[in-house]
Design a protein around this motif. Structure first.
Motif, PDB file in Angstrom:
ATOM      1  N   ALA A 112      24.963 -22.053 -29.370  1.00 43.36           N
ATOM      2  CA  ALA A 112      26.112 -21.323 -29.918  1.00 43.36           C
ATOM      3  C   ALA A 112      26.033 -21.250 -31.443  1.00 43.36           C
ATOM      4  O   ALA A 112      26.315 -20.206 -32.040  1.00 43.36           O
ATOM      5  N   LYS A 113      25.623 -22.370 -32.074  1.00 44.65           N
ATOM      6  CA  LYS A 113      25.498 -22.361 -33.531  1.00 44.65           C
ATOM      7  C   LYS A 113      24.411 -21.381 -33.975  1.00 44.65           C
ATOM      8  O   LYS A 113      24.578 -20.666 -34.958  1.00 44.65           O
ATOM      9  N   LYS A 167      24.465 -13.905 -35.714  1.00 46.08           N
ATOM     10  CA  LYS A 167      25.467 -12.836 -35.879  1.00 46.08           C
ATOM     11  C   LYS A 167      25.898 -12.725 -37.338  1.00 46.08           C
ATOM     12  O   LYS A 167      26.104 -11.620 -37.855  1.00 46.08           O
ATOM     13  N   ARG A 168      26.047 -13.889 -37.975  1.00 44.98           N
ATOM     14  CA  ARG A 168      26.464 -13.857 -39.389  1.00 44.98           C
ATOM     15  C   ARG A 168      25.414 -13.158 -40.242  1.00 44.98           C
ATOM     16  O   ARG A 168      25.742 -12.308 -41.087  1.00 44.98           O
ATOM     17  N   LEU A 169      24.153 -13.526 -40.006  1.00 42.86           N
ATOM     18  CA  LEU A 169      23.081 -12.895 -40.784  1.00 42.86           C
ATOM     19  C   LEU A 169      22.960 -11.414 -40.441  1.00 42.86           C
ATOM     20  O   LEU A 169      22.701 -10.581 -41.333  1.00 42.86           O
ATOM     21  N   GLN A 170      23.173 -11.084 -39.148  1.00 41.39           N
ATOM     22  CA  GLN A 170      23.118  -9.674 -38.744  1.00 41.39           C
ATOM     23  C   GLN A 170      24.231  -8.877 -39.408  1.00 41.39           C
ATOM     24  O   GLN A 170      24.018  -7.762 -39.918  1.00 41.39           O
ATOM     25  N   GLY A 171      25.437  -9.461 -39.420  1.00 35.72           N
ATOM     26  CA  GLY A 171      26.561  -8.786 -40.077  1.00 35.72           C
ATOM     27  C   GLY A 171      26.335  -8.641 -41.570  1.00 35.72           C
ATOM     28  O   GLY A 171      26.655  -7.594 -42.158  1.00 35.72           O
ATOM     29  N   GLN A 172      25.751  -9.695 -42.160  1.00 36.54           N
ATOM     30  CA  GLN A 172      25.457  -9.614 -43.584  1.00 36.54           C
ATOM     31  C   GLN A 172      24.424  -8.531 -43.865  1.00 36.54           C
ATOM     32  O   GLN A 172      24.535  -7.775 -44.841  1.00 36.54           O
ATOM     33  N   GLY A 173      23.443  -8.415 -42.958  1.00 39.45           N
ATOM     34  CA  GLY A 173      22.430  -7.372 -43.119  1.00 39.45           C
ATOM     35  C   GLY A 173      23.018  -5.975 -42.999  1.00 39.45           C
ATOM     36  O   GLY A 173      22.679  -5.068 -43.780  1.00 39.45           O
ATOM     37  N   ILE A 174      23.900  -5.804 -42.012  1.00 39.97           N
ATOM     38  CA  ILE A 174      24.546  -4.486 -41.839  1.00 39.97           C
ATOM     39  C   ILE A 174      25.396  -4.145 -43.057  1.00 39.97           C
ATOM     40  O   ILE A 174      25.410  -3.002 -43.540  1.00 39.97           O
ATOM     41  N   ALA A 175      26.138  -5.178 -43.550  1.00 38.96           N
ATOM     42  CA  ALA A 175      26.983  -4.935 -44.729  1.00 38.96           C
ATOM     43  C   ALA A 175      26.137  -4.553 -45.930  1.00 38.96           C
ATOM     44  O   ALA A 175      26.481  -3.628 -46.687  1.00 38.96           O
ATOM     45  N   ASP A 176      25.002  -5.266 -46.115  1.00 39.75           N
ATOM     46  CA  ASP A 176      24.112  -4.935 -47.228  1.00 39.75           C
ATOM     47  C   ASP A 176      23.544  -3.525 -47.064  1.00 39.75           C
ATOM     48  O   ASP A 176      23.423  -2.752 -48.045  1.00 39.75           O
TER      49      ASP A 176
END
Length: 309
Positions: free
Chosen positions: A197-198, A204-213
């Motif tokens: 889960a971690k 997911k956090r890194l994926q979201g950060q990538g999408i945001a970037d």
């Protein structure tokens, strides 16, 4: 002549005898105790003196098996090993005062064990077997020292409960080990789930950060494109429409370059880009007109309010 000579030889031979190492010999004269002879070559008077017995001075061991009952009504067999020896300065007492030392020792072992074990539960018998052995040794030393015996050590070498009790204990131990194993397996499974889960959360956090970037860079690129178009006389609305149309054609070109693509865009035609551009320009124009009308209405209302005031 030969008979006399033979008698003399036998007489001389009878004068001497040997005593082995770690052994004492009791000499009696006319049936009465005379002396104790130790190892080596010894002399006695034939016919008058005789060897009454030999006493072993080496350490001996006697194994005694006792069956008794514990405090929790479990029958158990104990094997007690007693190591003892005859004291060299008390050979007389050991030979004359006690005829059957093994039987005497066995009786005392039975008495002590059957007095101590019924005070304990079965588990305590296993845990405190050394205490029982010490009690046996203490009692034996007090009793046997009078007869010239020294108790070197007492050991409880085996504790054997009733077969049904033993089987029940084995089942309890097996169930307890299975329970422990299940707890460890559950803990390991929990750790794996938490770690997974971690990892997924971090992904997911890194994926979201990538999408945001990515979106931030796209927005920055769009702003730069609009600025460039504004410099050549194209307003922001027209520039936005042009960029959207350009992206539309870039998407079609990207899809068309993949030979394995099965994607179909509906509706789609050669006029789709032109229609999209016209619709966007019309929308922007209508939006501007509505905005101007709302500004005029707000300004007119503000003037009326001032006049009434």
């Amino acid at each position: 002549m030969y008979i006399v000579l033979g008698v003399i030889v036998i007489f001389i031979i009878s004068l001497f005898f040997t005593v082995k190492q770690q052994t004492s010999v009791i000499i009696e004269r006319f049936g009465k105790f005379n002396s104790i002879r130790n190892s080596g070559l010894q002399l006695k008077i034939p016919i008058i003196d005789r060897v009454a017995g030999r006493v072993n001075l080496r350490i001996q061991q006697l194994d005694v098996i006792i069956e008794t009952k514990t405090k929790d009504n479990v029958f158990v067999k104990l094997k007690v090993s007693v190591q003892f020896k005859v004291l060299q300065d008390k050979v007389y007492e050991a030979f004359y005062k006690l005829e059957y030392p093994h039987d005497q020792i066995t009786s005392y072992v039975f008495d002590v064990v059957r007095a101590e074990v019924p005070k304990l539960k079965l588990d305590d018998v296993f845990e405190r077997k050394d205490d029982i052995a010490i009690a046996v040794k203490r009692e034996l030393n007090e009793a046997m020292s009078t007869y010239g015996y020294d108790i070197i050590n007492t050991l409880i070498t085996d504790i054997d409960p009733d077969i049904q009790v033993k089987n029940a204990m084995n089942r309890i131990n097996a169930a307890d080990r299975e329970k422990t194993a299940a707890e460890y397996e559950a803990e390991a499974s929990r750790i794996r789930i938490v770690a997974k889960a971690k990892a997924e959360a971090e992904s997911k956090r890194l994926q979201g950060q990538g999408i945001a970037d990515q979106r931030r860079e796209i927005a920055r690129g769009l702003v730069e494109s609009v600025d460039v178009l504004n410099k050549v006389g194209i307003n922001s609305q027209e520039a936005s429409a042009l960029i959207v149309v350009t992206q539309h054609y870039d998407t079609l070109q990207s899809i068309g370059s993949d030979t394995n693509s099965n994607l179909i865009l509906l509706p789609n035609s050669p006029q789709a880009g032109s229609d999209m551009l016209n619709n966007m320009v019309a929308s922007f124009t209508a939006s501007n007109q509505v905005g101007e009308a709302m500004k005029k209405a707000a300004k007119k209302k503000s003037s009326e309010d001032d006049q009434e005031a």
